[in-house]
Design an enzyme around this catalytic site. Structure first.
Site, PDB file in Angstrom:
ATOM      1  N   GLY A  42      -0.737  -7.637  -6.870  1.00  0.00           N
ATOM      2  CA  GLY A  42      -1.697  -7.745  -5.776  1.00  0.00           C
ATOM      3  C   GLY A  42      -2.518  -6.503  -5.508  1.00  0.00           C
ATOM      4  N   ASP A  98      -0.565  -4.033  -1.923  1.00  0.00           N
ATOM      5  CA  ASP A  98      -1.645  -4.811  -1.329  1.00  0.00           C
ATOM      6  C   ASP A  98      -1.435  -5.002   0.166  1.00  0.00           C
ATOM      7  OD1 ASP A  98       0.536  -6.500  -1.716  1.00  0.00           O
ATOM      8  OD2 ASP A  98      -0.592  -8.107  -2.689  1.00  0.00           O
ATOM      9  N   ASP A 101       4.201  -6.729   4.790  1.00  0.00           N
ATOM     10  CA  ASP A 101       4.460  -7.894   5.627  1.00  0.00           C
ATOM     11  C   ASP A 101       5.828  -7.673   6.301  1.00  0.00           C
ATOM     12  OD1 ASP A 101       4.109 -10.469   6.608  1.00  0.00           O
ATOM     13  OD2 ASP A 101       4.673 -11.471   4.760  1.00  0.00           O
ATOM     14  N   PHE A 150      -1.965 -15.923   6.779  1.00  0.00           N
ATOM     15  CA  PHE A 150      -1.946 -15.756   5.333  1.00  0.00           C
ATOM     16  C   PHE A 150      -3.361 -15.486   4.834  1.00  0.00           C
ATOM     17  CE2 PHE A 150      -1.234 -16.494   0.891  1.00  0.00           C
ATOM     18  CZ  PHE A 150       0.052 -16.009   0.713  1.00  0.00           C
ATOM     19  N   VAL A 151      -3.517 -14.424   4.057  1.00  0.00           N
ATOM     20  CA  VAL A 151      -4.848 -14.046   3.575  1.00  0.00           C
ATOM     21  C   VAL A 151      -4.887 -13.964   2.052  1.00  0.00           C
ATOM     22  CG1 VAL A 151      -5.495 -12.795   5.681  1.00  0.00           C
ATOM     23  CG2 VAL A 151      -4.339 -11.580   3.838  1.00  0.00           C
ATOM     24  N   ASP A 157      -3.210 -13.164  -3.487  1.00  0.00           N
ATOM     25  CA  ASP A 157      -3.298 -14.529  -4.002  1.00  0.00           C
ATOM     26  C   ASP A 157      -2.570 -15.542  -3.127  1.00  0.00           C
ATOM     27  OD1 ASP A 157      -0.597 -13.603  -4.748  1.00  0.00           O
ATOM     28  OD2 ASP A 157      -0.491 -15.475  -5.870  1.00  0.00           O
ATOM     29  N   ARG A 163      -7.395 -14.122  -6.298  1.00  0.00           N
ATOM     30  CA  ARG A 163      -7.277 -12.657  -6.396  1.00  0.00           C
ATOM     31  C   ARG A 163      -8.641 -12.008  -6.639  1.00  0.00           C
ATOM     32  NH1 ARG A 163      -1.871 -11.185  -6.721  1.00  0.00           N
ATOM     33  NH2 ARG A 163      -0.489 -12.515  -7.934  1.00  0.00           N
TER      34      ARG A 163
HETATM   35  P1  IMP Z   1       6.922  -7.935   2.174  1.00  0.00           P
HETATM   36  O1  IMP Z   1       7.950  -7.545   1.145  1.00  0.00           O
HETATM   37  O2  IMP Z   1       7.412  -9.025   3.072  1.00  0.00           O
HETATM   38  O3  IMP Z   1       6.340  -6.778   2.926  1.00  0.00           O
HETATM   39  O4  IMP Z   1       5.789  -8.668   1.406  1.00  0.00           O
HETATM   40  C1  IMP Z   1       4.924  -8.037   0.612  1.00  0.00           C
HETATM   41  C2  IMP Z   1       4.406  -8.989  -0.452  1.00  0.00           C
HETATM   42  O5  IMP Z   1       4.285 -10.365   0.018  1.00  0.00           O
HETATM   43  C3  IMP Z   1       3.009  -8.562  -0.751  1.00  0.00           C
HETATM   44  O6  IMP Z   1       3.012  -7.562  -1.754  1.00  0.00           O
HETATM   45  C4  IMP Z   1       2.348  -9.851  -1.178  1.00  0.00           C
HETATM   46  O7  IMP Z   1       2.575 -10.060  -2.555  1.00  0.00           O
HETATM   47  C5  IMP Z   1       3.051 -10.930  -0.384  1.00  0.00           C
HETATM   48  N1  IMP Z   1       2.278 -11.299   0.826  1.00  0.00           N
HETATM   49  C6  IMP Z   1       2.614 -11.120   2.120  1.00  0.00           C
HETATM   50  N2  IMP Z   1       1.688 -11.598   2.960  1.00  0.00           N
HETATM   51  C7  IMP Z   1       0.706 -12.089   2.171  1.00  0.00           C
HETATM   52  C8  IMP Z   1      -0.577 -12.723   2.455  1.00  0.00           C
HETATM   53  O8  IMP Z   1      -1.013 -12.926   3.605  1.00  0.00           O
HETATM   54  N3  IMP Z   1      -1.311 -13.083   1.356  1.00  0.00           N
HETATM   55  C9  IMP Z   1      -0.902 -12.883   0.079  1.00  0.00           C
HETATM   56  N4  IMP Z   1       0.272 -12.289  -0.225  1.00  0.00           N
HETATM   57  C10 IMP Z   1       1.066 -11.910   0.812  1.00  0.00           C
HETATM   58 MG    MG Z   2       2.944  -7.793  -3.809  1.00  0.00          MG
END
Ligand code: IMP
Ligand code: MG
Length: 176
Positions: A42, A98, A101, A150-151, A157, A163
């Site tokens: 991403g 990217d 979250d 969600f974006v 993606d 992407r």
């Molecule tokens: P985390 O480990 O929960 O912080 O998630 C991080 C990963 O989840 C990011 O690197 C993305 O690949 C995916 N992700 C989280 N939110 C989104 C979103 O809104 N759009 C696309 N990918 C997301």
């Molecule tokens: Mg990621």
């Protein structure tokens, strides 16, 4: 398919913000050599735009973490598909992702880097969704803070799509 997309950050806004982040990183790391650790896939669009604005000696390394983790957000459940190849010991490491979250991904990668005794480690994310945070991780550089939606676009993606959009859009019909 693009009917379900609503643009929330334009190409121009992204470009201006990337200029600002690059200027800040340039200032913070003046006189130092850095290792940029890119989290695939991403962050590649952001990475490409960011590093071309940095006039610093740097090496580039990549890690790949599987997004598949069932409903769990435990870092140990993340599958590391490709780990870094550079020796991080004594280096200034900047992790680029990217979006932050739950922060499970950053938490795990930062933990792995710290185990290798770097001189310093910081993180830089294009987007931050603080509303979903599970781990107490605060990225050092943030492009934009966004709502808990969600974006897609600019590298992000939905099921592998979008992407390549040059802007960031919210996408409907996605169960959060
Ligand atoms: P985390 O480990 O929960 O912080 O998630 C991080 C990963 O989840 C990011 O690197 C993305 O690949 C995916 N992700 C989280 N939110 C989104 C979103 O809104 N759009 C696309 N990918 C997301
Ligand atoms: Mg990621």
């Amino acid at each position: 398919m693009t009917d379900s997309l609503k643009k929330i950050i334009s190409e121009e806004e992204i470009s201006r913000r990337v200029d600002e982040i690059a200027a800040q990183i340039q200032k913070d790391y003046a006189g130092k050599e850095i290792v940029i650790l890119c989290v695939l896939s991403g962050s590649v669009v952001f990475l490409a735009d960011l590093i071309r604005r940095l006039d610093l000696p740097m090496r580039l390394d990549m890690v790949s973490v599987s997004s598949y983790r069932e409903k769990s957000v435990t870092p140990s459940r993340l599958k590391v598909l490709k780990t870094f190849s550079e020796d991080m010991r004594g280096r200034h490491v900047l992790v680029i992702d990217d979006i932050c979250d739950t922060a499970a991904t950053l938490e795990e990668i930062l933990r792995q880097v710290r185990r290798m005794n770097p001189a310093s480690v910081r993180s830089c994310v294009f987007l931050d969704k603080p509303g979903k945070r599970v781990y107490d991780v605060k990225p050092d550089y943030i492009g934009f803070k966004i709502e808990n939606r969600f974006v897609v676009g600019y590298g992000l993606d939905f099921n592998g799509h979008f992407r390549n959009l040059p802007y960031v859009a919210e996408i409907d019909q996605v169960e959060m």
